[in-house]
Design an enzyme around this catalytic site. Structure first.
Site, PDB file in Angstrom:
ATOM      1  N   GLU A  25      36.774   0.265 -72.295  1.00 45.46           N
ATOM      2  CA  GLU A  25      36.772   1.595 -72.346  1.00 45.46           C
ATOM      3  C   GLU A  25      37.888   2.225 -71.564  1.00 45.46           C
ATOM      4  O   GLU A  25      37.992   3.682 -71.304  1.00 45.46           O
ATOM      5  CB  GLU A  25      35.281   2.025 -71.407  1.00 45.46           C
ATOM      6  CG  GLU A  25      34.141   1.510 -71.897  1.00 45.46           C
ATOM      7  CD  GLU A  25      33.809   2.129 -73.391  1.00 45.46           C
ATOM      8  OE1 GLU A  25      34.565   2.655 -73.906  1.00 45.46           O
ATOM      9  OE2 GLU A  25      32.886   1.663 -74.103  1.00 45.46           O
ATOM     10  N   HIS A  44      33.274   3.855 -64.095  1.00 48.12           N
ATOM     11  CA  HIS A  44      31.969   3.684 -65.522  1.00 48.12           C
ATOM     12  C   HIS A  44      31.199   2.308 -65.163  1.00 48.12           C
ATOM     13  O   HIS A  44      31.549   1.213 -64.729  1.00 48.12           O
ATOM     14  CB  HIS A  44      32.978   3.407 -66.621  1.00 48.12           C
ATOM     15  CG  HIS A  44      32.168   2.753 -67.752  1.00 48.12           C
ATOM     16  ND1 HIS A  44      31.138   3.586 -68.209  1.00 48.12           N
ATOM     17  CD2 HIS A  44      32.032   1.891 -68.678  1.00 48.12           C
ATOM     18  CE1 HIS A  44      30.485   2.975 -69.196  1.00 48.12           C
ATOM     19  NE2 HIS A  44      31.274   1.906 -69.477  1.00 48.12           N
ATOM     20  N   HIS A  46      27.122   0.541 -65.869  1.00 45.66           N
ATOM     21  CA  HIS A  46      25.836   0.270 -66.640  1.00 45.66           C
ATOM     22  C   HIS A  46      24.680   0.381 -65.710  1.00 45.66           C
ATOM     23  O   HIS A  46      23.678  -0.668 -65.964  1.00 45.66           O
ATOM     24  CB  HIS A  46      25.979  -0.728 -67.478  1.00 45.66           C
ATOM     25  CG  HIS A  46      27.008  -0.935 -68.705  1.00 45.66           C
ATOM     26  ND1 HIS A  46      27.385  -1.897 -69.360  1.00 45.66           N
ATOM     27  CD2 HIS A  46      27.996   0.101 -69.248  1.00 45.66           C
ATOM     28  CE1 HIS A  46      28.429  -1.451 -70.210  1.00 45.66           C
ATOM     29  NE2 HIS A  46      28.515  -0.356 -70.065  1.00 45.66           N
ATOM     30  N   TYR A  65      17.533  18.787 -55.744  1.00 45.22           N
ATOM     31  CA  TYR A  65      18.603  19.798 -55.270  1.00 45.22           C
ATOM     32  C   TYR A  65      20.369  19.268 -55.186  1.00 45.22           C
ATOM     33  O   TYR A  65      21.193  19.993 -55.317  1.00 45.22           O
ATOM     34  CB  TYR A  65      18.362  20.600 -54.032  1.00 45.22           C
ATOM     35  CG  TYR A  65      18.867  19.980 -52.667  1.00 45.22           C
ATOM     36  CD1 TYR A  65      18.149  18.930 -52.125  1.00 45.22           C
ATOM     37  CD2 TYR A  65      19.836  20.282 -52.077  1.00 45.22           C
ATOM     38  CE1 TYR A  65      18.484  18.214 -51.143  1.00 45.22           C
ATOM     39  CE2 TYR A  65      20.339  19.567 -51.014  1.00 45.22           C
ATOM     40  CZ  TYR A  65      19.604  18.431 -50.567  1.00 45.22           C
ATOM     41  OH  TYR A  65      20.035  17.592 -49.143  1.00 45.22           O
ATOM     42  N   HIS A 107      24.327   3.663 -73.204  1.00 45.73           N
ATOM     43  CA  HIS A 107      25.359   3.119 -72.662  1.00 45.73           C
ATOM     44  C   HIS A 107      25.502   2.870 -71.294  1.00 45.73           C
ATOM     45  O   HIS A 107      25.264   1.897 -70.552  1.00 45.73           O
ATOM     46  CB  HIS A 107      26.636   3.522 -73.392  1.00 45.73           C
ATOM     47  CG  HIS A 107      28.062   2.940 -73.205  1.00 45.73           C
ATOM     48  ND1 HIS A 107      28.946   2.718 -74.326  1.00 45.73           N
ATOM     49  CD2 HIS A 107      28.351   2.143 -71.933  1.00 45.73           C
ATOM     50  CE1 HIS A 107      29.967   2.131 -73.557  1.00 45.73           C
ATOM     51  NE2 HIS A 107      29.558   1.644 -72.165  1.00 45.73           N
ATOM     52  N   TYR A 160      30.771  21.636 -47.767  1.00 47.59           N
ATOM     53  CA  TYR A 160      30.700  20.533 -47.453  1.00 47.59           C
ATOM     54  C   TYR A 160      31.755  19.536 -48.432  1.00 47.59           C
ATOM     55  O   TYR A 160      31.777  18.250 -48.294  1.00 47.59           O
ATOM     56  CB  TYR A 160      29.461  19.857 -47.867  1.00 47.59           C
ATOM     57  CG  TYR A 160      28.058  20.118 -47.190  1.00 47.59           C
ATOM     58  CD1 TYR A 160      27.933  19.498 -45.985  1.00 47.59           C
ATOM     59  CD2 TYR A 160      27.472  21.316 -47.531  1.00 47.59           C
ATOM     60  CE1 TYR A 160      26.765  19.956 -45.220  1.00 47.59           C
ATOM     61  CE2 TYR A 160      26.342  21.802 -46.592  1.00 47.59           C
ATOM     62  CZ  TYR A 160      26.082  21.145 -45.461  1.00 47.59           C
ATOM     63  OH  TYR A 160      25.123  21.570 -44.699  1.00 47.59           O
TER      64      TYR A 160
HETATM   65 ZN    ZN Z   1      30.623   0.414 -70.755  1.00 42.80          ZN
END
Ligand code: ZN
Length: 172
Positions: A25, A44, A46, A65, A107, A160
């Site tokens: 990716e 990234h 899964h 919230y 994904h 914050y």
């Molecule tokens: Zn992936």
């Protein structure tokens, strides 16, 4: 993992150097780092809960919230495309417009931010929120907070250290 395992990818040319192959990716990382000056770190994953919501091909709505920590009243779900393709990269960049996170249909999840500590914390928070949504949906029909309340919450978050998410190609 050792320092020599790190693969360098030139942000301009896309040229890869190192002993190993980059993540499949890496086009997503490259596109985000080119288009989002605020994307100083990207994760990234899964993760089980965010990926489960992505398999429903739903945005993660404002069931709690804290959802607007990611920049708006929902975490969008990017349309499906085959892993590692430019099409998937385009879909993810679009879903991340004014957001710090996007689901990827069937994904997983992408989160971006100012440094790895912030992005890791946001990634864990996205998993928690996705689990809350799945649990509440399994038990009944969760109430979704409205956009006016989300605007109030976003204003309070600025105190914050979670300011507004800049637009693409705009460092303001
Ligand atoms: Zn992936």
């Amino acid at each position: 993992m050792q320092p020599e395992d790190i693969v360098r990818v030139d942000i301009s040319s896309g040229e890869v150097s190192g002993k190993r192959k980059p993540s499949s990716e890496y086009p997503i990382h490259l596109a985000l780092m080119r288009e989002r000056p605020d994307a100083q770190a990207i994760i990234h994953t899964h993760g089980a809960n965010t990926t489960a919501v992505s398999c429903l091909r739903r945005d993660l709505p404002a069931v709690h919230y804290l959802v607007p920590l990611f920049g708006g009243p929902q975490i969008r779900c990017a349309p499906y495309a085959t892993f590692g393709t430019d099409a998937l990269s385009t879909n993810v960049v679009t879903a991340l417009h004014r957001r710090r996170a996007a689901l990827m249909a069937n994904h997983g999840l992408v989160v971006l931010g100012r440094d790895l500590d912030q992005v890791l914390a946001l990634t864990a928070e996205a998993e928690t929120l996705a689990k809350l949504y799945l649990d509440a949906s399994a038990a009944g029909d969760p109430h979704i907070l409205d956009d006016a309340e989300m605007e109030r919450v976003i204003k309070k978050f600025r105190d914050y250290g979670y300011g507004p998410v800049p637009d693409q190609n705009n460092s303001a």
